[in-house]
Design an enzyme around this catalytic site. Sequence first.
Site, short mmCIF file in Angstrom:
data_model
loop_
_atom_site.label_atom_id
_atom_site.label_comp_id
_atom_site.label_asym_id
_atom_site.label_seq_id
_atom_site.Cartn_x
_atom_site.Cartn_y
_atom_site.Cartn_z
N LYS A 261 0.83 -1.20 0.00
CA LYS A 261 0.00 0.00 0.00
C LYS A 261 0.86 1.26 0.00
O LYS A 261 0.66 2.17 -0.81
CB LYS A 261 -0.91 -0.02 1.24
CG LYS A 261 -2.01 1.01 1.22
CD LYS A 261 -2.83 0.94 2.52
CE LYS A 261 -3.66 -0.33 2.56
NZ LYS A 261 -4.23 -0.58 3.90
N ARG B 111 -2.70 3.50 8.60
CA ARG B 111 -3.09 2.33 7.81
C ARG B 111 -2.03 1.24 7.81
O ARG B 111 -0.84 1.53 7.78
CB ARG B 111 -3.36 2.76 6.35
CG ARG B 111 -4.19 4.01 6.23
CD ARG B 111 -4.28 4.52 4.79
NE ARG B 111 -5.01 3.60 3.91
CZ ARG B 111 -5.17 3.81 2.62
NH1 ARG B 111 -4.63 4.89 2.03
NH2 ARG B 111 -5.84 2.95 1.90
N GLY C 207 -8.02 -6.33 4.12
CA GLY C 207 -8.94 -6.33 5.25
C GLY C 207 -8.50 -7.13 6.46
O GLY C 207 -9.23 -7.25 7.43
N MET D 57 -5.77 -6.63 8.46
CA MET D 57 -5.18 -5.90 9.57
C MET D 57 -5.97 -4.62 9.83
O MET D 57 -7.01 -4.40 9.23
CB MET D 57 -3.72 -5.60 9.27
CG MET D 57 -2.87 -6.86 9.28
SD MET D 57 -1.15 -6.53 8.90
CE MET D 57 -1.24 -6.05 7.21
N ARG E 291 -3.80 -1.40 -6.19
CA ARG E 291 -3.05 -2.66 -6.09
C ARG E 291 -3.53 -3.58 -7.20
O ARG E 291 -4.60 -3.36 -7.78
CB ARG E 291 -3.27 -3.32 -4.74
CG ARG E 291 -4.70 -3.76 -4.54
CD ARG E 291 -4.91 -4.43 -3.19
NE ARG E 291 -6.33 -4.43 -2.89
CZ ARG E 291 -6.86 -4.29 -1.70
NH1 ARG E 291 -6.11 -4.12 -0.64
NH2 ARG E 291 -8.17 -4.32 -1.53
N HIS F 38 -4.09 -44.60 -1.70
CA HIS F 38 -4.69 -45.20 -2.88
C HIS F 38 -5.85 -44.36 -3.40
O HIS F 38 -5.94 -44.03 -4.58
CB HIS F 38 -5.16 -46.62 -2.53
CG HIS F 38 -5.97 -47.24 -3.61
ND1 HIS F 38 -7.33 -47.31 -3.54
CD2 HIS F 38 -5.61 -47.76 -4.80
CE1 HIS F 38 -7.77 -47.89 -4.65
NE2 HIS F 38 -6.75 -48.17 -5.42
N SER G 191 13.62 -42.79 -13.80
CA SER G 191 12.42 -42.03 -13.47
C SER G 191 12.26 -41.99 -11.95
O SER G 191 12.19 -43.04 -11.31
CB SER G 191 11.21 -42.69 -14.13
OG SER G 191 10.04 -42.01 -13.74
N CYS H 236 7.88 -39.44 -11.86
CA CYS H 236 6.53 -39.97 -12.05
C CYS H 236 5.79 -40.10 -10.74
O CYS H 236 4.73 -40.70 -10.67
CB CYS H 236 6.57 -41.30 -12.79
SG CYS H 236 7.49 -42.57 -11.90
N TYR I 266 11.49 -34.76 -18.34
CA TYR I 266 10.03 -34.69 -18.33
C TYR I 266 9.48 -34.88 -16.92
O TYR I 266 10.16 -35.39 -16.04
CB TYR I 266 9.43 -35.74 -19.27
CG TYR I 266 9.63 -37.18 -18.82
CD1 TYR I 266 8.73 -37.79 -17.95
CD2 TYR I 266 10.73 -37.92 -19.25
CE1 TYR I 266 8.91 -39.10 -17.52
CE2 TYR I 266 10.92 -39.22 -18.83
CZ TYR I 266 10.01 -39.81 -17.97
OH TYR I 266 10.18 -41.10 -17.54
P1 ADP Z 1 -7.63 -2.01 4.05
O1 ADP Z 1 -6.24 -2.47 3.96
O2 ADP Z 1 -8.46 -2.84 4.98
O3 ADP Z 1 -8.26 -1.77 2.71
P2 ADP Z 1 -7.20 0.82 4.24
O4 ADP Z 1 -5.96 1.28 4.89
O5 ADP Z 1 -7.21 0.82 2.76
O6 ADP Z 1 -7.58 -0.60 4.81
O7 ADP Z 1 -8.38 1.70 4.78
C1 ADP Z 1 -9.73 1.38 4.60
C2 ADP Z 1 -10.49 2.54 4.00
O8 ADP Z 1 -10.35 3.71 4.78
C3 ADP Z 1 -9.98 2.95 2.65
O9 ADP Z 1 -10.60 2.19 1.65
C4 ADP Z 1 -10.37 4.39 2.53
O10 ADP Z 1 -11.66 4.51 1.97
C5 ADP Z 1 -10.40 4.85 3.96
N1 ADP Z 1 -9.23 5.71 4.16
C6 ADP Z 1 -7.97 5.32 4.41
N2 ADP Z 1 -7.15 6.39 4.48
C7 ADP Z 1 -7.91 7.47 4.23
C8 ADP Z 1 -7.64 8.86 4.13
N3 ADP Z 1 -6.42 9.33 4.27
N4 ADP Z 1 -8.67 9.68 3.87
C9 ADP Z 1 -9.91 9.17 3.69
N5 ADP Z 1 -10.23 7.89 3.77
C10 ADP Z 1 -9.25 7.03 4.05
MG MG Z 2 -7.81 -0.63 1.31
#
Ligand code: ADP
Ligand code: MG
Length: 866
Positions: free
Chosen positions: A22, A92, A101, A103, A330, A446, A755, A822, A842
């Site tokens: 990220k 983040r 999602g 962490m 990503r 088996h 083999s 094999c 092979y």
């Molecule tokens: P995840 O890895 O679970 O997707 P993110 O770090 O992407 O978590 O954060 C989840 C959501 O929070 C993002 O999709 C975004 O919409 C919102 N978010 C994160 N950073 C910002 C920011 N700087 N300003 C506004 N919204 C944010």
């Molecule tokens: Mg995200």
Amino acid sequence: MAKRVYLFNEGNREDRDLLGGKGANLCEMTNLGLPVPFGFIITTPTCREFFENGNKLPNLLEQEYRVALDLVEKKMDARFGDPENPLLFSVRSGAPISMPGMMNTILNLGLNDAIAEGLARKTDNPRFAYDSYRRFIQMFAEVVMNHDAHAFEKEIEHYKKERGYETDVDMTAADWQAIVERFKAMADFPQDPFVQLRMAVEAVFLSWHTPRANVYREMNNIPDSLGTAVTVQSMVYGNFGDDSGSGVAFTRNPSTGENRFFGEFLFNAAGEDVVAGTRTPQPISALKDRLPAVYDQLNETQALLERHYRDMQDIEFTVQEGRFYMLQTRSGKRTGRASVKIAVDMVGEGLINEKEALLRVSPEHVEAFLHPMVDPEAKTDIIATGLPASPGGATGAIVFSADEAVEVARDGTAVILVRRETTPEDIHGMKVAAGILTELGGMTSHAAVVARGMGVCAITGASSLSVNADAGTATTKDGVTLKRGDIITLDGTAGEVMLGDIPKTEASSSDDFQTLLSWADKHRRLKVRANAETPEDAIRARELGAEGIGLCRTEHMFFEAERIDLMRAMILAPDRKARKGYLKKLQAFQQADMVALFKAMDGLPVTVRLLDPPLHEFLPHGEEETRALAKRLDLHSGQVQTAVAELSEVNPMLGFRGCRLSVVYPEITRMQVRAIIGAALSAIEEGYQPYPEIMIPLTVNVREIRLVGDIIDASIRKVLGEKSVSLRYKVGTMMETPRACLGADRLATAVEFMSFGTNDLTQMTYGFSRDDAGRFIPQYLDKKLIEHDPFISLDQRAVGRLMRLAVEESRAVAKGIKYGICGEHGGDPRSIQFCHELGLDYVSCSPYRVPVARVAAAQAHVLAEG
Ligand code: ADP
Ligand code: MG
Ligand code: MG
């Protein structure tokens, strides 16, 4: 000390390991000039330091990030902790490998009573300010202070009910302010923004070890040691009003691969509302209608990102007061179908080349084309789990014996054969079953080998299940009792058993898939053969692209109904003469089978292994069956019992099998060789080009090969006799004992091919019985005593070292030996890569894995080229 904090303009996409995916991509987008709210990133090595320190932040870290923070403030023209002109942050998570999602993230950080008031004043939008404040308290309490999130949601519900409100839209600034007061009573959070920041950074590091993150890493083979980076980014606000909102989009359709921008948007909402799935968003076209200029910018941005990354992107963005901001990009997760279509389309568009396209498609994705799969969306409660022995999905009525399976399946009813374990005698039931489920056994048991060979979905080693065939029940750990006729669904790809009929996605092919496979063939060096013994399997294997048969297990031909009694009579024969009589009859069957195989594999090599299993495997075990057999063969049941007892072994796996049979019963070997060569001659007469390779199993030294080789040579000469035909053939050995590998330099002088039989080689190198290892391997994996099940993925360190030694030392002695594998590993992508590196000629695998192996072999080649 290495630099621990990077501003968004100090990194780029190459810095995934250091800054997390990220963070690295936020840097890249900043460099591209996209509208990314500015911020800084704390590196992943800092996370490792944190854990090594006993979960404490390094001493100088705060000083370091405060410097970065000053620079962010200058750029944003606002200040963290200043009520007059407040700057807020999101904190983040982000690992080197994306874990969507899994962490934690904290938004709107830096708010307190005074700053919320200041924000309301400065923006002249108190509703927004107090909505943001309550969101912050809620998230901070949940993520940093481990409060129960539901309590906060309930409080809001409660409040709305008191006022008679329907939705959040009815909430005014004063209402959110009241909620803030209630929340403050529930969570005693720090008012000092810098304390908030420090605690949030710690919480993100700690979220590396949440149970869901651990499970996700395990499922996806992500090393525990990586750690996460922390991104601290200036906030933008999708919840500012009606010309604001948040969205998520994919540059192409992630489930079909269709080249069309695909996304969703929520007006007047923070991004967390979209990703959390708590409100149902609108299609992205809604944005086009209401804010066309923003939509155009979004559309240009997505196209630019896809071109830049040359892959389908998954993006997160926010609109504040009609202004567009990028928050994430990503590589998008996609289905197997989408993955193939996107890869092939992108080559057509000139974005990537064929080799890159090959690397974009994972073996799992290839598999999705070959078997119907249980629809992940439709999955329900899993009542038992086992080993994913043979992929695909199947639903059917439970039966508890092979005979019953045949009986019930006769009218086309789909059946699931549920057994404690399966033996070769169950083969007729396995053949008609839609799926196979066993309580015992491993990936190479088996049942597993046979099921993979037939392309039938199977789960083995479901040890939480207790199968009682006599009673006609199978009981799960949780006490659910399955009875005959109950409908269950197996997911053989995941090893999961479910109640009822769960929908599946269809197996299919497509032009794109064929195109990709043709590229795979162009870009690989390893040949791919199939393990097959029936003409049907051989034909299917050839259709799927097999370039010969790498292993034909001749014993399978004797398990068939009409032959097994002949085989048994031969084994029970009182003397050599009687035995020869039965062998003659068996030869006729064997020869007919071989003709069919040679025809199916016209022009391609067919490796035929001489009889391998111990003879007692062909005899019945139960008392009743013994009696019945005696009757059929006109013997006393006592005679049969004595013979069974005499042949039984304490350690059959290390017992009287393989070429040891040829040493003691040369007449069996003679019969087999005559059948093979006789079949080849018939095939030639019919205008085919047979290419037999006769393989001696389980050898331990060169004298065995010489002895059996002499038998083979003499038999061949006898069949060829005076005939003036030219027949191409080879004689070689299976490399499946450690001693054979260690003595390969001597074997090399007596064979034309080697083999590697890595099932037995693994068993003997580890001393793990293939049939019993299922009882402890799960614990070994759990306790991290081993990285992978060595029966699934080749153990490169030790088993692989034996193979390497065998190849190198035999090659030094004799040129022109052909090398293959094999064992079941021949179809495992990671093992295939290793075989490529070893320089084998092979791999051979079950027919249904041939396409996977073709792609894996090409990937190995492309990767090795660099
Ligand atoms: P995840 O890895 O679970 O997707 P993110 O770090 O992407 O978590 O954060 C989840 C959501 O929070 C993002 O999709 C975004 O919409 C919102 N978010 C994160 N950073 C910002 C920011 N700087 N300003 C506004 N919204 C944010
Ligand atoms: Mg995200
Ligand atoms: Mg073997």
